[in-house]
Design a protein around this motif. Structure first.
Motif, PDB file in Angstrom:
ATOM      1  N   ARG A 412       0.838  -1.208   0.000  1.00  0.00           N
ATOM      2  CA  ARG A 412       0.000   0.000   0.000  1.00  0.00           C
ATOM      3  C   ARG A 412       0.869   1.253   0.000  1.00  0.00           C
ATOM      4  NH1 ARG A 412      -2.989  -1.237   4.056  1.00  0.00           N
ATOM      5  NH2 ARG A 412      -4.578  -2.279   2.787  1.00  0.00           N
ATOM      6  N   GLY A 413       0.553   2.176  -0.905  1.00  0.00           N
ATOM      7  CA  GLY A 413       1.302   3.416  -1.024  1.00  0.00           C
ATOM      8  C   GLY A 413       2.585   3.287  -1.827  1.00  0.00           C
ATOM      9  N   ARG A 414       2.838   2.087  -2.364  1.00  0.00           N
ATOM     10  CA  ARG A 414       4.050   1.845  -3.148  1.00  0.00           C
ATOM     11  C   ARG A 414       3.665   1.128  -4.435  1.00  0.00           C
ATOM     12  NH1 ARG A 414       7.696  -1.393   1.049  1.00  0.00           N
ATOM     13  NH2 ARG A 414       9.235  -1.195  -0.620  1.00  0.00           N
ATOM     14  N   ASP A 415       4.570   1.143  -5.391  1.00  0.00           N
ATOM     15  CA  ASP A 415       4.342   0.390  -6.625  1.00  0.00           C
ATOM     16  C   ASP A 415       4.653  -1.079  -6.387  1.00  0.00           C
ATOM     17  OD1 ASP A 415       3.535   2.398  -8.558  1.00  0.00           O
ATOM     18  OD2 ASP A 415       5.549   3.227  -8.311  1.00  0.00           O
ATOM     19  N   LEU A 416       3.840  -1.944  -7.004  1.00  0.00           N
ATOM     20  CA  LEU A 416       3.979  -3.382  -6.822  1.00  0.00           C
ATOM     21  C   LEU A 416       4.583  -4.014  -8.063  1.00  0.00           C
ATOM     22  CD1 LEU A 416       3.405  -5.999  -5.225  1.00  0.00           C
ATOM     23  CD2 LEU A 416       1.110  -6.008  -6.251  1.00  0.00           C
ATOM     24  N   VAL A 417       5.634  -4.791  -7.867  1.00  0.00           N
ATOM     25  CA  VAL A 417       6.273  -5.556  -8.944  1.00  0.00           C
ATOM     26  C   VAL A 417       6.186  -7.032  -8.573  1.00  0.00           C
ATOM     27  CG1 VAL A 417       8.418  -6.040 -10.178  1.00  0.00           C
ATOM     28  CG2 VAL A 417       7.847  -3.680  -9.540  1.00  0.00           C
ATOM     29  N   VAL A 418       5.636  -7.837  -9.472  1.00  0.00           N
ATOM     30  CA  VAL A 418       5.475  -9.271  -9.232  1.00  0.00           C
ATOM     31  C   VAL A 418       6.373 -10.024 -10.210  1.00  0.00           C
ATOM     32  CG1 VAL A 418       3.865 -11.191  -9.039  1.00  0.00           C
ATOM     33  CG2 VAL A 418       3.082  -8.860  -8.560  1.00  0.00           C
ATOM     34  N   VAL A 419       7.280 -10.841  -9.693  1.00  0.00           N
ATOM     35  CA  VAL A 419       8.245 -11.566 -10.512  1.00  0.00           C
ATOM     36  C   VAL A 419       7.855 -13.047 -10.533  1.00  0.00           C
ATOM     37  CG1 VAL A 419      10.691 -12.089 -10.867  1.00  0.00           C
ATOM     38  CG2 VAL A 419      10.018  -9.934  -9.773  1.00  0.00           C
ATOM     39  N   VAL A 420       7.733 -13.591 -11.748  1.00  0.00           N
ATOM     40  CA  VAL A 420       7.370 -14.999 -11.904  1.00  0.00           C
ATOM     41  C   VAL A 420       8.376 -15.673 -12.838  1.00  0.00           C
ATOM     42  CG1 VAL A 420       4.925 -14.570 -11.510  1.00  0.00           C
ATOM     43  CG2 VAL A 420       5.813 -14.517 -13.850  1.00  0.00           C
ATOM     44  N   ARG A 421       8.303 -16.992 -12.871  1.00  0.00           N
ATOM     45  CA  ARG A 421       9.183 -17.761 -13.748  1.00  0.00           C
ATOM     46  C   ARG A 421       8.379 -18.916 -14.340  1.00  0.00           C
ATOM     47  NH1 ARG A 421      15.046 -20.253 -11.791  1.00  0.00           N
ATOM     48  NH2 ARG A 421      15.853 -20.811 -13.850  1.00  0.00           N
ATOM     49  N   ASP A 422       8.169 -18.858 -15.652  1.00  0.00           N
ATOM     50  CA  ASP A 422       7.366 -19.884 -16.341  1.00  0.00           C
ATOM     51  C   ASP A 422       5.982 -19.997 -15.720  1.00  0.00           C
ATOM     52  OD1 ASP A 422       9.183 -20.609 -18.316  1.00  0.00           O
ATOM     53  OD2 ASP A 422      10.184 -22.058 -17.025  1.00  0.00           O
ATOM     54  N   ALA A 423       5.300 -18.866 -15.588  1.00  0.00           N
ATOM     55  CA  ALA A 423       3.970 -18.868 -14.969  1.00  0.00           C
ATOM     56  C   ALA A 423       2.995 -19.771 -15.704  1.00  0.00           C
ATOM     57  CB  ALA A 423       3.429 -17.443 -14.908  1.00  0.00           C
ATOM     58  N   HIS A 424       3.211 -19.974 -17.002  1.00  0.00           N
ATOM     59  CA  HIS A 424       2.289 -20.803 -17.782  1.00  0.00           C
ATOM     60  C   HIS A 424       2.256 -22.248 -17.318  1.00  0.00           C
ATOM     61  CE1 HIS A 424       6.203 -21.482 -19.698  1.00  0.00           C
ATOM     62  NE2 HIS A 424       5.721 -22.600 -20.215  1.00  0.00           N
ATOM     63  N   ARG A 425       3.262 -22.670 -16.596  1.00  0.00           N
ATOM     64  CA  ARG A 425       3.355 -24.069 -16.156  1.00  0.00           C
ATOM     65  C   ARG A 425       2.765 -24.289 -14.768  1.00  0.00           C
ATOM     66  NH1 ARG A 425       8.897 -26.200 -15.943  1.00  0.00           N
ATOM     67  NH2 ARG A 425       7.755 -28.167 -15.676  1.00  0.00           N
ATOM     68  N   TYR A 426       2.372 -23.212 -14.077  1.00  0.00           N
ATOM     69  CA  TYR A 426       1.963 -23.337 -12.685  1.00  0.00           C
ATOM     70  C   TYR A 426       0.636 -22.621 -12.436  1.00  0.00           C
ATOM     71  CZ  TYR A 426       6.844 -24.622 -12.560  1.00  0.00           C
ATOM     72  OH  TYR A 426       8.049 -25.225 -12.832  1.00  0.00           O
ATOM     73  N   PRO A 427      -0.473 -23.361 -12.367  1.00  0.00           N
ATOM     74  CA  PRO A 427      -1.788 -22.747 -12.131  1.00  0.00           C
ATOM     75  C   PRO A 427      -1.839 -21.910 -10.857  1.00  0.00           C
ATOM     76  CG  PRO A 427      -2.050 -25.022 -12.845  1.00  0.00           C
ATOM     77  CD  PRO A 427      -0.580 -24.817 -12.604  1.00  0.00           C
ATOM     78  N   GLY A 428      -1.119 -22.346  -9.806  1.00  0.00           N
ATOM     79  CA  GLY A 428      -1.113 -21.573  -8.573  1.00  0.00           C
ATOM     80  C   GLY A 428      -0.515 -20.197  -8.768  1.00  0.00           C
ATOM     81  N   GLU A 447       8.199 -11.527 -16.084  1.00  0.00           N
ATOM     82  CA  GLU A 447       8.302 -12.955 -16.385  1.00  0.00           C
ATOM     83  C   GLU A 447       9.752 -13.278 -16.722  1.00  0.00           C
ATOM     84  OE1 GLU A 447       8.284 -16.328 -16.534  1.00  0.00           O
ATOM     85  OE2 GLU A 447       6.112 -16.180 -16.884  1.00  0.00           O
ATOM     86  N   MET A 448      10.368 -14.148 -15.913  1.00  0.00           N
ATOM     87  CA  MET A 448      11.765 -14.508 -16.111  1.00  0.00           C
ATOM     88  C   MET A 448      11.928 -15.894 -16.726  1.00  0.00           C
ATOM     89  SD  MET A 448      13.743 -12.677 -12.902  1.00  0.00           S
ATOM     90  CE  MET A 448      15.277 -12.628 -13.828  1.00  0.00           C
TER      91      MET A 448
END
Length: 490
Positions: A412-428, A447-448
């Motif tokens: 809250r009050g900050r910018d959010l950066v979400v880092v994932v790796r091969d998200a297409h392989r993991y439904p969670g 996406e890394m």
């Protein structure tokens, strides 16, 4: 059977062995002196540039030009960069840029670093055409899903490595890119007809052969469309008629690790090794955990197979001769290899060029970085990844949607950066990211891995790999605290 020193030495000449420690044990040094072709080093053998160089020097003293090899692809699969990640972008990033000149320069620089450390055979590049999005073993190790693109970068990578005096090894023949299973654990099967396989899987290997690749590594996969049953590593038609006859390859055929379940799970490593050499393999990469006693069992199995008439002595002699030719090429090329600057910056430059931004990327205010964890594959191992080195406030979480409200509140009050790796392989992972974006639609997703899955909102940054330089290039883009990268070991 009585010990046969001539056959034992021939059998040794087909072996590429691992060992346990940071120093070469006596059984390895004695084995090299007694004809073992060479060694393959893994993470457990490498502890910094000075140690690696000293280790390789001790190996080189044991015999004349032993093969000193490793799996160093750059990108996600790195041995010399295990401590922090590689200084070189991997194949997916190079394929995304699609500049063969950059690929050649990158692999020349990587090859130069390997040569300085004393390596002379790199089990790279991977020239698989990655057409299966859920491929668990290739992914970012591939230049891409288009056969023509992979072919031109396969040739460039081979040329770059070998200009540095390091023998290249194109893999995984006849192609591991259409599989959805991992041959470390099972025997994958590719159902495609011969015409498609020739136009797709075989095209990059043809390009590598035409570029003069010195060795080619086999895959433990089934391709009935190419003829024969069982793993390609154990299929004479694929290794002889196809690779040598049709593609015209005259160099060394190297097996993928013989301890993998896809080749030896049912019959054991010694028997699988006998069948591999009989089928056309010249150099047996035994794997990571096949040490002294098991190496002896493999050697004895090869000798016994000759006595039993199951393995022609001429085939063993042919394999030994091809491996000797490879060592001769290495010896001769060492004196004329291209000089590579210690810190030429080509790796970071390539990673920067590979970045792809979808959506608007505004200046970020004190970013809160969330990294969604993903398992490492067998080939990758435990290598650091993410944006942690460049941002002061980073949290790594498991891929569970239940984390979303807490993480959104923390940002809250900050910018959010979400880092994932091969998200297409993991439904969670997909569920967590989608929920976060419903709460913070302006968040940036990095996406890394392969950018196959993209959420419907937010800004999306693709790095095409999780190497150190991929993370650094993304951190630069996002305003992280980055300094001058150290030019030392990868």
């Amino acid at each position: 059977m009585p010990y046969d020193p001539t056959l034992a030495r021939l059998a040794n000449a087909t072996l590429l062995v691992p060992f346990e420690s940071y120093q070469a044990p006596r059984w390895v040094l004695d084995g090299l002196a007694d004809g073992i072709a060479g060694v393959c080093l893994f993470h457990n053998n490498l502890d910094g540039p000075e140690q690696v160089a000293a280790l390789n020097a001790s190996l080189a003293e044991a015999t004349d030009t032993p093969l000193i090899s490793l799996d160093e692809e750059g990108g996600d699969v790195t041995r010399i960069g295990q401590a922090r990640g590689s200084d070189y972008p991997g194949n997916a990033a190079l394929g995304a840029v699609d500049d063969p000149g950059l690929t050649r320069a990158t692999l020349r620089s990587l090859g130069g670093r390997l040569a300085e450390l004393g390596f002379n055979l790199d089990l790279a590049p991977s020239v698989d055409v990655n057409v299966a999005d859920d491929n668990p073993v290739i992914g970012t190790r591939s230049f891409g899903a288009d056969a023509a693109l992979v072919a031109r970068h396969a040739a460039a990578a081979v040329l770059g490595l070998q200009e540095a005096g390091v023998a290249a090894c194109a893999k995984h023949f006849p192609g591991h890119g259409a599989t959805s299973q991992d041959s470390h654990h099972v025997l994958p099967r590719v159902e495609a007809d011969a015409d498609l396989l020739r136009r797709r899987e075989l095209l990059p290997f043809r390009a590598a052969v035409e570029a003069g690749v010195r060795s080619i590594l086999t895959a433990h996969i089934e391709m009935p469309g190419l003829g024969g049953d069982g793993p390609a590593t154990l299929t004479p038609h694929i290794l002889n008629d196809l690779l040598r006859g049709e593609l015209g390859f005259t160099g060394t055929v190297v097996s993928d690790a013989m301890e993998m379940q896809g080749v030896s799970g049912r019959i054991g490593i010694p028997e699988a090794s006998v069948r591999a050499v009989a089928s056309g393999v010249d150099l047996l990469c035994l794997g990571r955990f096949v040490y002294a006693d098991q190496v002896e069992l493999v050697r004895d199995a090869l000798v016994d197979a000759v006595h039993e008439g199951r393995l022609p002595a001429e085939r063993l002699e042919e394999a030994a001769a091809r491996n000797a030719e490879l060592r001769t090429w290495i010896r001769e090329s060492a004196s004329r290899r291209a000089a590579v600057p210690e810190a030429d910056g080509v790796g970071l430059a390539g990673a920067r060029r590979a970045l792809l931004v979808s959506g608007d990327l505004p200046p970020l205010n004190d970013p809160y970085v969330v990294e969604v964890d993903a398992p490492s594959g067998m080939a990758v191992g435990e290598v650091p990844w993410g944006l942690g080195p460049w941002f002061p406030d980073v949290e790594r979480v498991s891929p569970e949607e239940a984390h979303a409200e807490r993480l959104a509140a923390g940002a809250r009050g900050r910018d959010l950066v979400v880092v994932v790796r091969d998200a297409h392989r993991y439904p969670g992972t997909q569920a967590l990211v989608s929920r976060l974006l419903s709460l913070r639609p302006e968040a940036v997703v990095v996406e890394m891995g392969l950018p196959v899955w993209r959420p419907g909102s937010g800004t999306h940054v693709s790095t095409y790999g999780a190497a150190h330089v991929n993370g650094l290039s993304a951190a630069e883009l996002l305003g992280g605290a980055v300094g001058v990268p150290s030019p030392g070991g990868s």
